[in-house]
Design an enzyme around this catalytic site. Structure first.
Site, PDB file in Angstrom:
ATOM      1  N   TRP A 156       0.847  -1.192   0.000  1.00  0.00           N
ATOM      2  CA  TRP A 156       0.000   0.000   0.000  1.00  0.00           C
ATOM      3  C   TRP A 156       0.883   1.243   0.000  1.00  0.00           C
ATOM      4  O   TRP A 156       1.727   1.426   0.871  1.00  0.00           O
ATOM      5  CB  TRP A 156      -0.894   0.016   1.220  1.00  0.00           C
ATOM      6  CG  TRP A 156      -2.106  -0.860   1.245  1.00  0.00           C
ATOM      7  CD1 TRP A 156      -3.008  -0.935   2.264  1.00  0.00           C
ATOM      8  CD2 TRP A 156      -2.589  -1.763   0.235  1.00  0.00           C
ATOM      9  NE1 TRP A 156      -4.005  -1.838   1.946  1.00  0.00           N
ATOM     10  CE2 TRP A 156      -3.775  -2.352   0.709  1.00  0.00           C
ATOM     11  CE3 TRP A 156      -2.124  -2.136  -1.030  1.00  0.00           C
ATOM     12  CZ2 TRP A 156      -4.506  -3.280  -0.034  1.00  0.00           C
ATOM     13  CZ3 TRP A 156      -2.841  -3.065  -1.765  1.00  0.00           C
ATOM     14  CH2 TRP A 156      -4.011  -3.620  -1.278  1.00  0.00           C
ATOM     15  N   ASN A 268      -6.781   0.094  -5.217  1.00  0.00           N
ATOM     16  CA  ASN A 268      -7.038  -1.279  -4.828  1.00  0.00           C
ATOM     17  C   ASN A 268      -8.521  -1.576  -4.988  1.00  0.00           C
ATOM     18  O   ASN A 268      -9.369  -0.999  -4.321  1.00  0.00           O
ATOM     19  CB  ASN A 268      -6.646  -1.516  -3.363  1.00  0.00           C
ATOM     20  CG  ASN A 268      -7.050  -2.907  -2.899  1.00  0.00           C
ATOM     21  OD1 ASN A 268      -6.700  -3.908  -3.520  1.00  0.00           O
ATOM     22  ND2 ASN A 268      -7.824  -2.975  -1.825  1.00  0.00           N
ATOM     23  N   GLU A 269      -8.823  -2.443  -5.935  1.00  0.00           N
ATOM     24  CA  GLU A 269     -10.179  -2.928  -6.204  1.00  0.00           C
ATOM     25  C   GLU A 269     -11.209  -1.807  -6.408  1.00  0.00           C
ATOM     26  O   GLU A 269     -12.229  -1.749  -5.710  1.00  0.00           O
ATOM     27  CB  GLU A 269     -10.619  -3.880  -5.077  1.00  0.00           C
ATOM     28  CG  GLU A 269      -9.704  -5.085  -4.962  1.00  0.00           C
ATOM     29  CD  GLU A 269     -10.172  -6.140  -3.966  1.00  0.00           C
ATOM     30  OE1 GLU A 269     -10.956  -5.797  -3.066  1.00  0.00           O
ATOM     31  OE2 GLU A 269      -9.743  -7.302  -4.101  1.00  0.00           O
ATOM     32  N   TYR A 346     -11.588 -14.492  -5.655  1.00  0.00           N
ATOM     33  CA  TYR A 346     -12.128 -14.866  -4.350  1.00  0.00           C
ATOM     34  C   TYR A 346     -13.512 -15.494  -4.528  1.00  0.00           C
ATOM     35  O   TYR A 346     -14.536 -14.850  -4.278  1.00  0.00           O
ATOM     36  CB  TYR A 346     -12.222 -13.646  -3.425  1.00  0.00           C
ATOM     37  CG  TYR A 346     -10.888 -13.060  -3.032  1.00  0.00           C
ATOM     38  CD1 TYR A 346     -10.075 -13.694  -2.100  1.00  0.00           C
ATOM     39  CD2 TYR A 346     -10.440 -11.866  -3.598  1.00  0.00           C
ATOM     40  CE1 TYR A 346      -8.854 -13.163  -1.734  1.00  0.00           C
ATOM     41  CE2 TYR A 346      -9.221 -11.323  -3.237  1.00  0.00           C
ATOM     42  CZ  TYR A 346      -8.424 -11.969  -2.303  1.00  0.00           C
ATOM     43  OH  TYR A 346      -7.215 -11.433  -1.951  1.00  0.00           O
ATOM     44  N   GLU A 379      -4.259 -11.005  -6.889  1.00  0.00           N
ATOM     45  CA  GLU A 379      -4.672 -11.485  -5.569  1.00  0.00           C
ATOM     46  C   GLU A 379      -5.497 -12.747  -5.757  1.00  0.00           C
ATOM     47  O   GLU A 379      -6.297 -12.833  -6.689  1.00  0.00           O
ATOM     48  CB  GLU A 379      -5.567 -10.478  -4.838  1.00  0.00           C
ATOM     49  CG  GLU A 379      -4.921  -9.232  -4.321  1.00  0.00           C
ATOM     50  CD  GLU A 379      -5.911  -8.435  -3.459  1.00  0.00           C
ATOM     51  OE1 GLU A 379      -6.844  -9.054  -2.887  1.00  0.00           O
ATOM     52  OE2 GLU A 379      -5.767  -7.216  -3.368  1.00  0.00           O
ATOM     53  N   TRP A 409      -2.525 -13.765  -1.922  1.00  0.00           N
ATOM     54  CA  TRP A 409      -2.874 -12.920  -0.782  1.00  0.00           C
ATOM     55  C   TRP A 409      -2.944 -13.834   0.437  1.00  0.00           C
ATOM     56  O   TRP A 409      -3.739 -14.749   0.463  1.00  0.00           O
ATOM     57  CB  TRP A 409      -4.233 -12.255  -1.000  1.00  0.00           C
ATOM     58  CG  TRP A 409      -4.591 -11.360   0.146  1.00  0.00           C
ATOM     59  CD1 TRP A 409      -5.158 -11.726   1.345  1.00  0.00           C
ATOM     60  CD2 TRP A 409      -4.357  -9.947   0.223  1.00  0.00           C
ATOM     61  NE1 TRP A 409      -5.294 -10.631   2.157  1.00  0.00           N
ATOM     62  CE2 TRP A 409      -4.814  -9.520   1.493  1.00  0.00           C
ATOM     63  CE3 TRP A 409      -3.817  -9.001  -0.654  1.00  0.00           C
ATOM     64  CZ2 TRP A 409      -4.743  -8.189   1.902  1.00  0.00           C
ATOM     65  CZ3 TRP A 409      -3.750  -7.689  -0.234  1.00  0.00           C
ATOM     66  CH2 TRP A 409      -4.208  -7.288   1.026  1.00  0.00           C
TER      67      TRP A 409
END
Length: 453
Positions: A156, A268-269, A346, A379, A409
């Site tokens: 980050w 991020n996303e 995911y 990820e 991740w």
């Protein structure tokens, strides 16, 4: 990634059976708190994710004063009024450096070229690396990662606040409509400086991200608190975007000549609930062009998205629709100033199965191959042992045309400063454990067998 809420806030709200601001409060398979703290309402973002959002639009402002170690900016002009560039050179306090860097990482067809080698690369996510306060911990982590054969590490590059914390707490940017500040002090971007310098020493390449879609470490929520609007309007809000670009400039200018930077990442996303797909497309197009054409033409730029909405080759399930993230991943491949594509995996969070992951990988790979850009599985996680599910995803990615790398991740280690383990969110893979053998040792061996050591 799955949103990681501060332990202090989590325990405080959990005691009252309420979810924190911007936390998840509902959705398919969700089992946590379903009510929000006062002033916040549980709002559907999609069938799988309900989020605590402000019950009414607010523009909360902090009255905290900036410290002397900050770069102050004004939201109206978004111009930096002072500067502080800190060298990324630092001496090692632990393991011997092993850097073999020969220049900037780049794309080469459907693969990445790192230090003169064009092949498939493996890496990991270490979002917390930039928040470590002991240099020896950073060196220890990067020495371990480097020794394993992993090459790319995602960290980050943001840590946004609306109230300046006490001395000793790491934060990078204070956001306020009355005047934002960028912390270049010892508890600010100098922590990221050391991460970059350590990566240089250990021959690692960093993906540095500029903002979070989730509220962890500030993110878009912190901009909304300062400048108003919503998470969706953030992409077109002039005040938020001006400060966002000011922050990007402050970070990029520090490391534009470093060989340790693999790529700059927009967010991020990123998601834009209820938006036309043009909103994220236009934001990504203008922001990536700003970086590539105005700040740094040496390094690659990428999106950091989950990969929602490829409309060709999927099975019609929710993640393959544009409504999942408010964008069309396949169309975004046309943005010339995005050098490669990212996507995440995911299945449990998205209401799909482990075996479905294979289709997700091959569909994205095919689109990347058609567009002539590398694909990075940036990820992935699943609540099962690696051998049962995720090693299969790694094998599929390694053997599929269009795929250039994968990054699990997340990375875990034991820090020497406290003899304690780093964050465990259920997907953490700790160095030199049995899961590590599956995720890393065996995978690196497969890559080396295909491309040579």
């Amino acid at each position: 990634m799955k949103s990681i809420i501060s332990c202090i806030l989590l325990f405080a709200y959990a005691a009252n059976g309420q979810q924190s601001p911007y936390g998840q409060c509902g959705g398919t398979t969700y089992t946590g708190p379903t009510s929000c703290v006062s002033g916040w309402a549980c709002t559907s973002q999609n069938p799988y994710y309900y989020q605590c959002l402000p019950a009414a639009t607010t523009t909360a402002k902090s009255t905290s004063k900036p410290t002397s170690s900050v770069v102050k900016t004004t939201s109206s002009s978004a111009k930096t009024t002072s500067s502080s560039k800190v060298s990324t050179k630092a001496s090692s306090t632990s393991s011997t450096a092993v850097s073999t860097s020969t220049g900037f990482a780049k794309t080469s067809g459907l693969f990445f070229d790192i230090d003169g080698k064009t092949e498939y690369y493996a890496g990991t996510n270490c979002y917390w690396c930039g928040f470590l306060t002991a240099d020896s911990d950073v060196d220890h982590v990067f020495a371990d990662i480097s020794s394993s054969g992993l090459k790319i590490v995602r960290v980050w590059g943001f840590n946004d606040v609306n109230t300046i914390p006490s001395t000793g707490t790491v934060w990078y940017q204070y956001l306020s409509a009355s005047g934002s500040t960028i912390n270049t002090g010892a508890d600010g971007l100098q922590r990221l400086d050391y991460v970059v310098s350590s990566a240089e020493k250990y021959g690692l390449k960093l993906i540095i991200n500029f903002v979070n879609n989730w509220s962890d470490y500030g993110g878009i929520a912190a901009y909304v608190n300062a400048f108003g609007g919503t998470a969706s309007s953030w992409y077109t809000d002039s005040g938020s975007q001006a400060q966002y670009q000011t922050y990007i400039k402050a970070v990029v200018s520090r490391y534009s000549t470093s060989s340790a930077i693999f790529a700059w990442e927009l967010a991020n996303e990123p998601r834009c609930s209820g938006c036309d797909v043009s909103v994220i497309y236009n934001w990504a197009n203008s922001t990536s062009a700003y970086i590539k054409k105005s700040l740094d033409s040496n390094h690659m730029v990428t999106m950091g998205d989950e990969g929602f909405g490829p409309t060709t080759g999927g099975d019609g399930s929710y993640p393959f629709t544009t409504s999942a993230g408010g964008y069309n991943w396949q169309s975004n491949l046309n943005i010339s100033t995005l050098d490669f594509a990212t996507f995440h995996l995911y299945p449990e969070s998205w209401g799909t199965s482990a075996s479905w992951g294979t289709l997700w990988i091959t569909t994205h790979a095919a689109a990347c191959a058609s567009a002539g850009k590398p694909c990075l599985l940036e990820e992935f996680g699943y609540s099962d042992e690696c051998a049962a599910v995720e090693s299969g995803w790694q094998s599929t990615s390694l053997s599929t045309t269009g795929m250039a790398g994968d990054m699990f991740w997340q990375y875990g280690d034991t820090l020497p400063s406290c003899n304690c383990q780093t964050s465990n969110d259920g997907n953490t893979v700790y160095f030199n454990t049995s899961d590590w053998t599956c995720f890393v040792t065996n995978h690196i061996a497969a890559i080396e067998a295909k491309y040579g050591s």
